[in-house]
Write a protein that holds these residues in place. Structure first.
Motif, PDB file in Angstrom:
ATOM      1  N   ARG A   1      38.671 -27.492  15.456  1.00  0.00           N
ATOM      2  CA  ARG A   1      39.493 -27.175  14.302  1.00  0.00           C
ATOM      3  C   ARG A   1      40.460 -26.050  14.602  1.00  0.00           C
ATOM      4  NH1 ARG A   1      38.936 -25.231   8.114  1.00  0.00           N
ATOM      5  NH2 ARG A   1      41.203 -25.196   8.084  1.00  0.00           N
ATOM      6  N   THR A   2      41.605 -26.093  13.993  1.00  0.00           N
ATOM      7  CA  THR A   2      42.576 -25.016  14.139  1.00  0.00           C
ATOM      8  C   THR A   2      42.998 -24.540  12.755  1.00  0.00           C
ATOM      9  OG1 THR A   2      44.465 -26.512  14.154  1.00  0.00           O
ATOM     10  CG2 THR A   2      43.462 -25.988  16.292  1.00  0.00           C
ATOM     11  N   TRP A   3      43.724 -23.401  12.716  1.00  0.00           N
ATOM     12  CA  TRP A   3      44.138 -22.828  11.447  1.00  0.00           C
ATOM     13  C   TRP A   3      45.591 -22.402  11.484  1.00  0.00           C
ATOM     14  CZ3 TRP A   3      39.445 -22.387  13.722  1.00  0.00           C
ATOM     15  CH2 TRP A   3      38.315 -22.700  12.944  1.00  0.00           C
ATOM     16  N   THR A   4      46.260 -22.475  10.356  1.00  0.00           N
ATOM     17  CA  THR A   4      47.627 -21.968  10.263  1.00  0.00           C
ATOM     18  C   THR A   4      47.544 -20.480   9.989  1.00  0.00           C
ATOM     19  OG1 THR A   4      47.851 -22.121   7.873  1.00  0.00           O
ATOM     20  CG2 THR A   4      48.262 -24.129   9.147  1.00  0.00           C
ATOM     21  N   ILE A   5      48.668 -19.828  10.111  1.00  0.00           N
ATOM     22  CA  ILE A   5      48.688 -18.389   9.903  1.00  0.00           C
ATOM     23  C   ILE A   5      48.316 -18.038   8.457  1.00  0.00           C
ATOM     24  CG2 ILE A   5      51.155 -18.272   9.352  1.00  0.00           C
ATOM     25  CD1 ILE A   5      51.212 -15.611  10.924  1.00  0.00           C
TER      26      ILE A   5
ATOM     27  N   GLY B   1      55.750 -25.914  18.900  1.00  0.00           N
ATOM     28  CA  GLY B   1      57.123 -25.630  18.529  1.00  0.00           C
ATOM     29  C   GLY B   1      57.198 -24.127  18.387  1.00  0.00           C
ATOM     30  N   THR B   2      57.608 -23.650  17.232  1.00  0.00           N
ATOM     31  CA  THR B   2      57.630 -22.207  17.030  1.00  0.00           C
ATOM     32  C   THR B   2      56.401 -21.769  16.228  1.00  0.00           C
ATOM     33  OG1 THR B   2      58.723 -22.074  14.882  1.00  0.00           O
ATOM     34  CG2 THR B   2      60.131 -22.481  16.785  1.00  0.00           C
ATOM     35  N   ALA B   3      55.748 -22.705  15.594  1.00  0.00           N
ATOM     36  CA  ALA B   3      54.636 -22.364  14.700  1.00  0.00           C
ATOM     37  C   ALA B   3      53.399 -21.936  15.465  1.00  0.00           C
ATOM     38  CB  ALA B   3      54.309 -23.556  13.810  1.00  0.00           C
ATOM     39  N   ARG B   4      52.675 -20.966  14.894  1.00  0.00           N
ATOM     40  CA  ARG B   4      51.441 -20.487  15.501  1.00  0.00           C
ATOM     41  C   ARG B   4      50.265 -21.372  15.110  1.00  0.00           C
ATOM     42  NH1 ARG B   4      54.711 -16.387  14.188  1.00  0.00           N
ATOM     43  NH2 ARG B   4      54.922 -14.645  15.635  1.00  0.00           N
ATOM     44  N   VAL B   5      49.428 -21.656  16.072  1.00  0.00           N
ATOM     45  CA  VAL B   5      48.220 -22.438  15.822  1.00  0.00           C
ATOM     46  C   VAL B   5      47.033 -21.602  16.282  1.00  0.00           C
ATOM     47  CG1 VAL B   5      46.960 -24.531  16.381  1.00  0.00           C
ATOM     48  CG2 VAL B   5      49.460 -24.594  16.155  1.00  0.00           C
ATOM     49  N   PHE B   6      46.176 -21.257  15.343  1.00  0.00           N
ATOM     50  CA  PHE B   6      45.051 -20.383  15.670  1.00  0.00           C
ATOM     51  C   PHE B   6      43.777 -21.179  15.949  1.00  0.00           C
ATOM     52  CE2 PHE B   6      48.074 -17.833  13.387  1.00  0.00           C
ATOM     53  CZ  PHE B   6      48.020 -16.600  14.020  1.00  0.00           C
ATOM     54  N   HIS B   7      43.068 -20.753  16.971  1.00  0.00           N
ATOM     55  CA  HIS B   7      41.824 -21.418  17.365  1.00  0.00           C
ATOM     56  C   HIS B   7      40.630 -20.514  17.062  1.00  0.00           C
ATOM     57  CE1 HIS B   7      43.702 -24.785  19.696  1.00  0.00           C
ATOM     58  NE2 HIS B   7      44.718 -23.944  19.655  1.00  0.00           N
ATOM     59  N   GLN B   8      39.452 -21.058  17.284  1.00  0.00           N
ATOM     60  CA  GLN B   8      38.214 -20.312  17.068  1.00  0.00           C
ATOM     61  C   GLN B   8      38.252 -18.985  17.819  1.00  0.00           C
ATOM     62  OE1 GLN B   8      35.963 -20.948  14.940  1.00  0.00           O
ATOM     63  NE2 GLN B   8      34.715 -19.185  15.497  1.00  0.00           N
ATOM     64  N   ARG B   9      38.755 -19.035  19.035  1.00  0.00           N
ATOM     65  CA  ARG B   9      38.891 -17.840  19.851  1.00  0.00           C
ATOM     66  C   ARG B   9      39.675 -16.738  19.135  1.00  0.00           C
ATOM     67  NH1 ARG B   9      40.861 -15.805  24.897  1.00  0.00           N
ATOM     68  NH2 ARG B   9      42.865 -14.809  24.536  1.00  0.00           N
ATOM     69  N   ASP B  10      40.723 -17.128  18.434  1.00  0.00           N
ATOM     70  CA  ASP B  10      41.545 -16.148  17.725  1.00  0.00           C
ATOM     71  C   ASP B  10      40.785 -15.562  16.538  1.00  0.00           C
ATOM     72  OD1 ASP B  10      43.987 -16.572  19.302  1.00  0.00           O
ATOM     73  OD2 ASP B  10      43.942 -18.563  18.412  1.00  0.00           O
TER      74      ASP B  10
END
Lengths: 139, 139
Positions: A17-21, A50-59
DNA sequence: TACAGTCCTGACGTTCACGTAAGCGTAAGC
DNA sequence: GCTTACGCTTACGTGAACGTCAGGACTGTA
């Protein structure tokens, strides 16, 4: 809570799973600006699509460490040295010894802070006791 | 460590020792500017002899509390609310209950910080363990 | 296709906790 | 009586950690 992978710890095949900012900010009660700032100073490094950030569990884990560091009153550079300990590569002997030194430094600081907390809690108890005493004298 | 006098606790008759700003700054490893700043924001209120500041035991104790608060990562306004708890006058019931509330708030914050410290220390142990492992593998 | 929603990058503004002169007063020692 | 030390106030400067626009892109949807 370790970020470093010791071996090839066979990640389950499903897409993680990933998360948006905005999601991350909402969940941890910080602003978008704050997350971007943490990236600016190298504390977070979300994937880019692209330019958008994609956050992972690590983040998320790093963010939790950062927020904990903040609660403890560390500066962001200080937090960086701590957080980076968690995912250091094995490296060479000199590096490892430097890391051990850093650990000692942090440990000492934390021990001091813990003493401070104990002392303050003890004194708050005393203030509360007196306070209740005064209250009962009034009631 | 209480500043409030409960009764007329018969102070010894000798003139109590006082300190100049430079003496206090030297002893606690802060600058003159810092001490003046603490006065500006109402954290210290040294006696004045002419224009010069004269610090008493009371000021030393408050300064110690301030520095401890700083180590714990509290802001100066937060420290003010804590420090002022110590020398509140008995006051009326509403005030006392407010004080008890404040104590609870601070206690909760400190408890959280203590958990943070415990967690961080535990994880530092883990990092150190891995580190030593890697070192012995190299040696 | 129009428009609301979400994202982005600058870049200047703000608050906190002091730092850092500038300019002046006063008391001690030579 | 001049210097040196210490102290004062006033006030602008600074670094950290964001806040707050402005201006623009992309994406779903009515």
């Amino acid at each position: 809570m370790t970020l470093r992978k010791r071996k090839g710890a066979a990640v389950p095949h499903e897409t993680a799973r990933t998360w948006t900012i905005t999601e991350l900010a909402g969940e941890y009660a910080v602003t978008l600006r704050t997350l971007r700032h943490y990236e600016e100073v190298g504390l977070l490094s979300p994937e880019r699509r692209g330019t958008a950030r994609v956050f992972h569990q690590r983040d998320r884990i790093r963010l939790e460490l950062i927020l904990r560091g903040k609660r403890l009153g560390f500066t962001l550079p200080e937090i960086a040295t701590i957080v980076n300990m968690y995912d250091e590569q094995p490296g060479e002997a000199g590096q490892l010894e430097y890391l051990l030194d850093q650990i000692e430094v942090r440990r000492a600081e934390l021990a001091q802070r813990r003493r401070d907390i104990e002392d303050t809690l003890t004194e708050l108890d005393e203030v509360e006791r007196r306070c209740r005493e005064d209250l009962s004298r009034l009631g």
